[in-house]
Design an enzyme around this catalytic site. Structure first.
Site: not given
Length: 369
Positions: A151, A273, A341
């Site tokens: 992330s 992503e 995630h």
């Protein structure tokens, strides 16, 4: 240790940029240099009994998700690792764990500690990129360690790789990943084990049988999440081998065109992503890569699962927006991949040579060099 026998001259070759300091009595910024892009450095594999240091580069997860945090520590200790807490453990400064200076000091202390063999983020957030100018890259070059997270931690993983050539890992974070339960926890750990503890390359990554994006309050979760049968999508067929660059799409925009963003070269394989974004945001982010020419240079594209995507009434999936943005292309594209995630999370080495086979829906890590 033979993997680390790389010419110091090659690593130091380049142009030094001017040093700076944080205003108001902050810490000194280390020199930033343009490294030789052909030289990768691989930290020694993790062994049972090694020390994993954990740090909080952004969101203060250890202060508000203490039940999940304790569960994660217990799990990793049972796997045979010693854990060393970063100095901001249990601390909170509202949206972040501490000031820029405090967060950098936490990370640099772990970097400089010879006992620490792996440095793992506790979670992501929004502001990891503010740390980049002040990391002790020279200490990392002298003693390479496994650096892992996902992330917002993409900023640190990319920055360290771009500045030192050290392979970093897009993979689990301590609290958000190893605080899970049951099947998804064990699967995430197995992918971690296969890549940072016992890497036997080439290694074709087995796709997980199930996945989940269930959201349960971290302080209230008491059982494992529901399982959904996994199904990857081949958007464009083809097979390609190239350097693997994997990270969070939204975070990339916070380091783009800086010395901390790895150059995306012709033939690279890009994994992107995101999480909790809406259709408009995703279109904008994809378009950023299109208009900067990245989609024209890459040899292959992997799109991770998007946790809790908001289609804003369009009925479109992220991959459909991606194809609209990219236009006609022969680039092999695999979508709905599990380095993202959602759970479980696959661990991928940034900077490694990999083969994407979109027809077989597989990724093989060929080598670290």
């Amino acid at each position: 240790m033979s993997q680390l026998n790389i010419s110091r001259r090659r690593l130091l070759k380049g142009t030094l940029l001017t040093a700076a300091t944080i205003p108001a009595g902050g810490i000194a910024m280390v020199n930033v240099f343009q490294r030789d892009r052909t030289a990768n450095v691989v930290a020694p594999s993790l062994k049972k009994g090694d020390t994993i240091g954990f740090f909080s580069p952004s969101t203060p997860a250890t202060s508000f998700a203490f039940k999940r945090f304790e569960r994660a520590k217990h799990f990793m200790a049972k796997k045979g690792f010693k854990l060393q807490a970063g100095s901001l453990t249990g601390m909170s400064d509202n949206y972040r764990s501490g000031s820029i200076q405090a967060r950098v000091e936490e990370l640099n202390t772990l970097i400089r500690d010879p006992k620490v063999r792996c440095i793992m983020a506790t979670m992501g957030g929004m502001v990891s990129n503010s740390m980049l100018p002040y990391i002790d890259y020279q200490a990392l070059k002298k003693d390479p360690k496994i650096i892992i997270g996902y992330s917002d931690v993409t900023a640190l993983l990319f920055g360290i790789y771009a500045q030192t050539g050290i392979i970093t890992y897009y993979g689990p974070a301590l609290v958000s990943s190893f605080g899970e339960m049951g099947y998804f926890l064990e699967q995430t750990y197995q992918y971690f084990y296969n890549m940072v503890e016992k890497p036997k390359l080439p290694h074709t990554i087995k796709n997980p049988e199930f996945w989940t994006e269930d959201y349960i309050d971290w302080q209230k979760q008491s059982e494992e999440k529901s399982k959904t049968a996994n199904q990857l999508l081949t958007i464009n067929p083809g097979k390609v081998t190239g350097r693997l660059i994997a990270g969070n799409l939204n975070t990339i925009q916070g380091i783009f065109a800086s010395p901390y963003m790895p150059d995306i070269k012709q033939g690279d394989i890009l994994l992107i992503e995101d999480s909790f974004k809406d259709a408009a945001t995703v279109e904008r982010s994809f378009s950023h890569l299109k208009i900067t020419g990245i989609f024209d240079r890459i040899g292959g594209l992997i799109l991770g699962k998007h946790e809790k995507f908001d289609d804003q009434g369009t009925g479109k999936k992220p991959y459909q927006i991606l194809m609209e943005v990219m236009g006609k292309t022969n680039t092999p594209i695999l979508a709905e991949y599990d380095c993202c995630h959602t759970h479980p999370m696959i661990t991928l080495p940034i900077g490694s040579m990999a083969t994407l086979d979109a027809d077989k829906q597989s990724i093989t890590i060929e080598s670290f060099f």
